[in-house]
Scaffold this active site. Structure first.
Site, PDB file in Angstrom:
ATOM      1  N   GLN A 149     -22.933  38.417  63.018  1.00 56.15           N
ATOM      2  CA  GLN A 149     -22.857  37.070  62.453  1.00 56.15           C
ATOM      3  C   GLN A 149     -24.019  36.834  61.483  1.00 56.15           C
ATOM      4  OE1 GLN A 149     -22.534  34.752  66.163  1.00 56.15           O
ATOM      5  NE2 GLN A 149     -20.439  34.253  65.551  1.00 56.15           N
ATOM      6  N   HIS A 150     -24.431  37.898  60.777  1.00 56.58           N
ATOM      7  CA  HIS A 150     -25.434  37.744  59.725  1.00 56.58           C
ATOM      8  C   HIS A 150     -24.884  36.874  58.601  1.00 56.58           C
ATOM      9  CE1 HIS A 150     -22.833  40.887  58.285  1.00 56.58           C
ATOM     10  NE2 HIS A 150     -23.338  40.778  57.077  1.00 56.58           N
ATOM     11  N   ARG A 151     -23.561  36.882  58.488  1.00 54.68           N
ATOM     12  CA  ARG A 151     -22.830  35.957  57.625  1.00 54.68           C
ATOM     13  C   ARG A 151     -21.786  35.273  58.506  1.00 54.68           C
ATOM     14  NH1 ARG A 151     -26.423  36.956  54.806  1.00 54.68           N
ATOM     15  NH2 ARG A 151     -26.489  37.730  52.664  1.00 54.68           N
TER      16      ARG A 151
ATOM     17  N   LYS B 237     -12.837  41.072  65.764  1.00 63.33           N
ATOM     18  CA  LYS B 237     -11.478  41.548  66.029  1.00 63.33           C
ATOM     19  C   LYS B 237     -11.043  41.036  67.384  1.00 63.33           C
ATOM     20  CE  LYS B 237      -9.455  44.093  63.791  1.00 63.33           C
ATOM     21  NZ  LYS B 237      -8.424  43.948  62.720  1.00 63.33           N
TER      22      LYS B 237
ATOM     23  N   HIS C 291      -0.844  32.330  47.996  1.00 57.28           N
ATOM     24  CA  HIS C 291       0.105  33.281  47.422  1.00 57.28           C
ATOM     25  C   HIS C 291      -0.532  34.668  47.318  1.00 57.28           C
ATOM     26  CE1 HIS C 291       1.917  29.469  46.021  1.00 57.28           C
ATOM     27  NE2 HIS C 291       3.049  30.149  46.090  1.00 57.28           N
TER      28      HIS C 291
ATOM     29  N   SER D   7      -5.500  24.045  45.320  1.00 59.91           N
ATOM     30  CA  SER D   7      -4.993  25.374  44.976  1.00 59.91           C
ATOM     31  C   SER D   7      -5.748  25.930  43.778  1.00 59.91           C
ATOM     32  CB  SER D   7      -3.497  25.306  44.652  1.00 59.91           C
ATOM     33  OG  SER D   7      -2.760  24.840  45.756  1.00 59.91           O
TER      34      SER D   7
END
Length: 618
Positions: free
Chosen positions: A203-205, A245, A328, A512
């Site tokens: 979680q460094h980022r 994950k 998209h 968007s």
């Protein structure tokens, strides 16, 4: 009792420490890389000081050749050495590596009953760690030099080395691992306990980022390894996420839609209660066995419960349908990213010359293992570029046709029947399609598909890892030695997380891509066209006669402005192009040749090290 000998250049050296370790581990055959790893692990017992490296593994002095020659990493890769483990009743030899001298023998299948113990049998997490360690070993001296120049030059070499190793060790370890067991009531009235895992590697980022897979074979080792791989993957393509994950231990085909919805929504609540989901904490995505549907359920559950006061609640997950805040191009992103990744190397004359191919997609055939979302879209883009799909291997059938298979028609057949089996436009293939002759191979199924037993039989010149970890470390070493260009997973299949990042930004911005600039760009293009026409008429000086400036078909397609899909496509292509350039530069800097995996890991580890160095450690 086994006795270990190392034979190089006609000289024999009794490696007593290898003998001891062979006895300790009960090994029948021992590869050099395994022997070195064991010696390195028990170095404190022998008081050995490593000096050289073989494929990133420290070589103790007792394993150096006694011929008087200087031994380097490359010379180990081309030396005709053997590691012999001799039994009193039966002597067997195993080549240290595949060389021109022993390639013929090493390409034969291993006989049944022969026990090859090495990196092949390591857990998935340890295999990822092995790749990391190899890159870290290459980086260490450079990092020490940078430390001396930029930070504290007064520390001793030992102090600097310890600080750097501390950071690298912290990067490699998994930060958080959650195991869940929760009940659901099935349609038949019975209650079943569902087992699930979520790993947050780093979680460094923030937030952490990683898919959720539904698979009956998923376990802690697989989830942890894939979370680590996601950390390195994000670093390679410059996506500011940590790696994560999740896995749910079920076969989704054995559950109804109603049961899958119960599982998904309960999983979301359990993750939320433990602080393992949220726009600023941890953002899942689709993976094996999950689709837009499951992501929509996750977003709805989070937004209507713990996130009901959060305006950014829908950013808690990516891979959603367009109507639920999706973007998209996300469905085809991983496959399209594979195409762009291959393009950057297949159009490079230097890399193609090194493997004996001509640059370009035309007159090249390819085989895909795993005809799911990733495999299909990769095949579609490659086919469109001029390459020929000649083989497809899926979970229940394999197809082959030398004249080519239409991936779109095959996908339509699979959507109707649920399988590629029985497809009338190609012949069934018996055997392992991975070993069939082709220019390009795309393993896009699961991990550990190409092992040391299969690697010598691979005939493809290029392997693009569409799946995560499809090649084991032992097989990877064999392929590099055979001059097969392996485009590694932590780069080539990063298209999914890249476009997930775009979707995440869209959700945070609540607009968007292209909506604010679409009309302005269109008007600016038309004004430019009119200005060119006016300038031409003034220059020619034909009063009363206007020269028509007719835009090309390509310009007409772009003159209206860039849509969200256009912007996503351009952003993905640029990301893959820039990252490929970085990998090539790292490979050149460290003289890695075709070893793109190590180059990519070096790139990732150096970025992660820099992040940690400036945040908390030093």
């Amino acid at each position: 009792m086994f006795t270990a000998y190392l034979m190089t250049s006609g000289s024999k050296l009794l490696a007593k420490s290898v003998h001891f370790l062979a006895q300790l581990r009960g090994l029948q055959l021992l590869e050099l890389s395994q022997a070195c790893w064991l010696l390195n692990t028990y170095a404190f017992s022998f008081r050995l000081r490593p000096r050289l490296f073989h494929r990133g593994v420290a070589l103790p002095r007792c394993l150096l050749p006694v011929s008087g020659r200087c031994c380097s990493v490359d010379s180990w890769g081309s030396d005709s050495g053997w590691l012999l483990l001799h039994n009193m009743n039966l002597g067997q030899r195993m080549p240290l590596c595949t060389t021109p001298a022993n390639r013929a023998s090493s390409s034969k299948p291993i006989k049944p009953g022969t026990s090859v113990v090495g990196e092949e049998n390591l857990p998935f997490t340890k295999q990822i760690d092995r790749f990391f360690d190899k890159a870290a070993a290459l980086l260490e001296e450079r990092l020490i030099e940078q430390y001396t120049q930029q930070l504290n030059p007064n520390l001793t070499l030992t102090q600097k080395r310890n600080l750097i190793k501390g950071i690298l060790t912290s990067i490699r370890s998994c930060s958080h691992l959650l195991t869940l067991n929760f009940p659901i009531k099935r349609d038949n009235g019975t209650t079943e306990i569902i087992k699930a895992f979520r790993a947050q590697h780093k979680q460094h980022r923030t937030p952490s980022k990683g898919g959720i897979r539904f698979n009956p074979d998923v376990d802690v080792d697989e989830v942890t390894a894939l979370a680590a791989l996601m950390t390195y993957k994000c670093a390679v393509v410059n996506v500011p996420f940590g790696g994560a994950k999740a896995g749910v231990k079920i076969d989704p085909k054995k559950y109804s839609r109603n049961e899958l919805e119960k599982i998904t929504r309960t999983l979301t609540l359990e993750l939320a209660k433990k602080g393992f989901i949220g726009p600023s904490i941890d953002v899942p995505a689709p993976d094996m066995g999950t689709t837009q549907r499951e992501m929509s359920w996750i977003a709805d559950t989070y937004a209507t419960t713990i996130g009901y006061r959060d305006i950014n609640a829908r950013a808690c997950v990516t891979g959603k349908p367009i109507t639920q805040g999706g973007i998209h191009g996300r469905v085809s992103a991983t496959g399209q990213g594979i195409f762009y990744g291959i393009k950057n190397f297949i159009m490079n004359a230097d890399y193609m010359d090194s493997i004996g191919l001509t640059p370009g997609f035309h007159q090249k055939d390819f085989i895909v293992q795993g005809f799911g979302n990733v495999g299909y879209h990769a095949a579609r883009y490659l086919n469109k570029a001029g390459s020929l799909l000649i083989g497809v291997a899926d979970r229940d059938a394999s197809l082959y046709k030398k004249e080519g298979i239409d991936p779109v028609q095959l996908n339509e057949y699979k959507m109707k029947t649920g399988s590629i089996s029985g497809y009338p436009e190609a012949e069934p293939y018996e055997g392992n399609l991975l070993t069939q002759d082709c220019d390009l191979l795309i393993p896009a199924a699961t991990e550990k598909q190409i092992t040391a037993e299969i690697a010598p039989l691979i005939k493809a010149k290029i392997i693009a890892e569409g799946a995560n970890g499809p090649i084991t470390p032992a097989a990877d070493a064999i392929l590099i030695d055979r001059k097969v260009l392996v485009i590694p997973d932590l780069y080539i299949n990063a298209g999914g997380v890249t476009v997930s990042y775009f979707e995440y930004l869209k959700n945070l911005n609540h607009v968007s891509f292209g909506r604010l600039t679409f009309k302005y760009e269109r008007d600016a293009n038309y004004h430019l066209l009119q200005s060119v026409q006016k300038s031409l008429n003034n220059w020619v000086g034909n009063e009363g006669k206007m020269i028509d400036v007719t835009p090309s078909e390509e310009f007409k397609a772009r003159i209206a402005g860039a849509s969200e899909k256009d912007i996503v496509k351009a952003g993905l292509e640029q990301t893959m192009e820039r990252s490929a350039g970085d990998i090539m530069a790292a490979a050149k800097l460290y003289n890695l040749g075709l070893d793109l995996r190590t180059a990519a890991y070096v790139l990732a580890v150096e970025k992660l090290y820099t992040s940690y160095r400036y945040s908390s450690f030093l």
